[in-house]
Design a protein around this motif. Structure first.
Motif, PDB file in Angstrom:
ATOM      1  N   ALA A  42       4.125 -16.455  -1.261  1.00  0.00           N
ATOM      2  CA  ALA A  42       3.931 -15.875   0.233  1.00  0.00           C
ATOM      3  C   ALA A  42       5.042 -16.471   1.021  1.00  0.00           C
ATOM      4  N   HIS A  43       5.298 -15.780   2.009  1.00  0.00           N
ATOM      5  CA  HIS A  43       6.522 -16.515   3.178  1.00  0.00           C
ATOM      6  C   HIS A  43       5.937 -16.202   4.286  1.00  0.00           C
ATOM      7  N   PRO A  44       5.848 -17.157   5.356  1.00  0.00           N
ATOM      8  CA  PRO A  44       5.293 -16.792   6.904  1.00  0.00           C
ATOM      9  C   PRO A  44       5.957 -15.525   7.336  1.00  0.00           C
ATOM     10  N   LEU A  45       7.146 -15.194   6.945  1.00  0.00           N
ATOM     11  CA  LEU A  45       7.789 -14.084   7.468  1.00  0.00           C
ATOM     12  C   LEU A  45       7.011 -12.693   7.476  1.00  0.00           C
ATOM     13  N   PHE A  46       6.183 -12.719   6.141  1.00  0.00           N
ATOM     14  CA  PHE A  46       5.497 -11.534   5.879  1.00  0.00           C
ATOM     15  C   PHE A  46       4.529 -11.066   6.960  1.00  0.00           C
ATOM     16  N   LEU A  47       4.140 -12.120   7.964  1.00  0.00           N
ATOM     17  CA  LEU A  47       3.306 -11.923   9.151  1.00  0.00           C
ATOM     18  C   LEU A  47       4.031 -10.976  10.185  1.00  0.00           C
ATOM     19  N   LEU A  48       5.199 -11.149  10.052  1.00  0.00           N
ATOM     20  CA  LEU A  48       6.244 -10.209  10.852  1.00  0.00           C
ATOM     21  C   LEU A  48       6.006  -8.818  10.656  1.00  0.00           C
ATOM     22  N   LEU A  49       5.691  -8.242   9.613  1.00  0.00           N
ATOM     23  CA  LEU A  49       5.437  -6.805   9.400  1.00  0.00           C
ATOM     24  C   LEU A  49       4.144  -6.443   9.870  1.00  0.00           C
ATOM     25  N   TYR A  50       3.303  -7.180  10.493  1.00  0.00           N
ATOM     26  CA  TYR A  50       2.124  -6.721  11.211  1.00  0.00           C
ATOM     27  C   TYR A  50       2.680  -6.149  12.611  1.00  0.00           C
ATOM     28  N   LEU A  51       3.859  -6.561  13.001  1.00  0.00           N
ATOM     29  CA  LEU A  51       4.515  -6.169  14.380  1.00  0.00           C
ATOM     30  C   LEU A  51       5.084  -4.860  14.494  1.00  0.00           C
ATOM     31  N   VAL A  52       5.526  -4.354  13.204  1.00  0.00           N
ATOM     32  CA  VAL A  52       6.144  -3.210  13.192  1.00  0.00           C
ATOM     33  C   VAL A  52       5.384  -1.893  13.264  1.00  0.00           C
ATOM     34  N   PRO A  53       5.381  -1.249  14.228  1.00  0.00           N
ATOM     35  CA  PRO A  53       4.464   0.030  14.426  1.00  0.00           C
ATOM     36  C   PRO A  53       4.772   1.095  13.201  1.00  0.00           C
ATOM     37  N   TYR A  54       3.437   1.453  12.757  1.00  0.00           N
ATOM     38  CA  TYR A  54       3.168   2.483  11.674  1.00  0.00           C
ATOM     39  C   TYR A  54       3.211   1.739  10.351  1.00  0.00           C
ATOM     40  N   VAL A  55       4.187   0.902  10.142  1.00  0.00           N
ATOM     41  CA  VAL A  55       4.286   0.104   8.836  1.00  0.00           C
ATOM     42  C   VAL A  55       3.225  -0.809   8.978  1.00  0.00           C
ATOM     43  N   ASN A  56       2.699  -1.516   9.953  1.00  0.00           N
ATOM     44  CA  ASN A  56       1.716  -2.609  10.029  1.00  0.00           C
ATOM     45  C   ASN A  56       0.357  -1.951   9.525  1.00  0.00           C
ATOM     46  N   VAL A  57       0.059  -0.679   9.559  1.00  0.00           N
ATOM     47  CA  VAL A  57      -1.243  -0.160   8.935  1.00  0.00           C
ATOM     48  C   VAL A  57      -0.926  -0.062   7.305  1.00  0.00           C
ATOM     49  N   LEU A  58       0.119   0.445   6.839  1.00  0.00           N
ATOM     50  CA  LEU A  58       0.174   0.413   5.363  1.00  0.00           C
ATOM     51  C   LEU A  58       0.382  -1.268   4.816  1.00  0.00           C
ATOM     52  N   TYR A  59       1.006  -1.842   5.564  1.00  0.00           N
ATOM     53  CA  TYR A  59       1.068  -3.052   5.215  1.00  0.00           C
ATOM     54  C   TYR A  59      -0.363  -3.828   5.073  1.00  0.00           C
ATOM     55  N   ALA A  60      -1.119  -3.730   6.131  1.00  0.00           N
ATOM     56  CA  ALA A  60      -2.501  -4.254   6.193  1.00  0.00           C
ATOM     57  C   ALA A  60      -3.115  -3.889   5.050  1.00  0.00           C
ATOM     58  N   MET A  61      -3.091  -2.390   4.617  1.00  0.00           N
ATOM     59  CA  MET A  61      -3.994  -1.930   3.470  1.00  0.00           C
ATOM     60  C   MET A  61      -3.294  -2.629   2.253  1.00  0.00           C
ATOM     61  N   MET A  62      -2.125  -2.690   2.072  1.00  0.00           N
ATOM     62  CA  MET A  62      -1.586  -3.441   0.986  1.00  0.00           C
ATOM     63  C   MET A  62      -2.049  -4.726   0.885  1.00  0.00           C
ATOM     64  N   ILE A  63      -2.035  -5.469   2.029  1.00  0.00           N
ATOM     65  CA  ILE A  63      -2.500  -6.884   1.586  1.00  0.00           C
ATOM     66  C   ILE A  63      -3.769  -7.007   1.680  1.00  0.00           C
ATOM     67  N   GLU A  64      -4.942  -6.028   2.061  1.00  0.00           N
ATOM     68  CA  GLU A  64      -6.145  -6.078   1.611  1.00  0.00           C
ATOM     69  C   GLU A  64      -6.418  -5.631   0.269  1.00  0.00           C
ATOM     70  N   PHE A  65      -5.452  -4.785  -0.438  1.00  0.00           N
ATOM     71  CA  PHE A  65      -5.544  -4.540  -1.759  1.00  0.00           C
ATOM     72  C   PHE A  65      -5.166  -5.699  -2.727  1.00  0.00           C
ATOM     73  N   VAL A  66      -4.268  -6.391  -2.292  1.00  0.00           N
ATOM     74  CA  VAL A  66      -3.807  -7.661  -3.338  1.00  0.00           C
ATOM     75  C   VAL A  66      -4.781  -8.646  -3.137  1.00  0.00           C
ATOM     76  N   PHE A  67      -5.292  -8.705  -1.761  1.00  0.00           N
ATOM     77  CA  PHE A  67      -6.163  -9.689  -1.611  1.00  0.00           C
ATOM     78  C   PHE A  67      -7.429  -9.623  -2.493  1.00  0.00           C
ATOM     79  N   ILE A  68      -8.127  -8.267  -2.431  1.00  0.00           N
ATOM     80  CA  ILE A  68      -9.265  -8.075  -3.307  1.00  0.00           C
ATOM     81  C   ILE A  68      -8.920  -8.216  -4.704  1.00  0.00           C
TER      82      ILE A  68
END
Length: 134
Positions: free
Chosen positions: A68-94
């Motif tokens: 994991a790299h701290p720059l992964f958090l920057l993807l939360y700032l990209v509109p529309y991408v952030n929703v898919l990215y948040a779902m992906m992070i929730e998926f790999v987290f669980i």
């Protein structure tokens, strides 16, 4: 035209239901903090990391993703991408808790139900082998 029986929602009606909406939202927030705190503890992290807004996302990324790299958090700032990215992070987290793929997809749909089940049940334990390579 006669619209007998048709009820329109006025601003007053909406204002009268605001306390109930806020109470339900607060309950969902508290439930999420509690089960995320329990999942963090299962992974060896401190429970109070779940309360810190951006840091809890970083911990979720660390738990679910190899390298994991701290720059992964920057993807939360990209509109529309952030929703898919948040779902992906929730998926790999669980998925890091040895959860089956259908159960992980169900977690994305109804997290207030599946999250506490994974957090409380001893069947789902954190495993380094279930981390995802990105």
């Amino acid at each position: 035209m006669n619209y007998a029986g048709v009820h329109s929602i006025s601003q007053l009606d909406l204002m009268n239901t605001m306390p109930e909406i806020l109470i339900v939202a607060l309950i969902f927030i508290i439930v999420r903090i509690l089960y995320i705190a329990t999942l963090f503890q299962k992974a060896g992290e401190k429970w109070w990391y779940s309360i810190i807004p951006i840091y809890n996302n970083w911990i979720m990324i660390k738990i679910g993703v190899n390298k994991a790299h701290p720059l992964f958090l920057l993807l939360y700032l990209v509109p529309y991408v952030n929703v898919l990215y948040a779902m992906m992070i929730e998926f790999v987290f669980i998925k890091a808790y040895k959860v089956s793929t259908p159960m992980a997809i169900l977690y994305l749909i109804i997290p207030p139900i599946i999250g506490p089940i994974v957090a409380i049940t001893d069947k789902y334990q954190y495993s380094e082998e279930h981390k995802v390579n990105l």
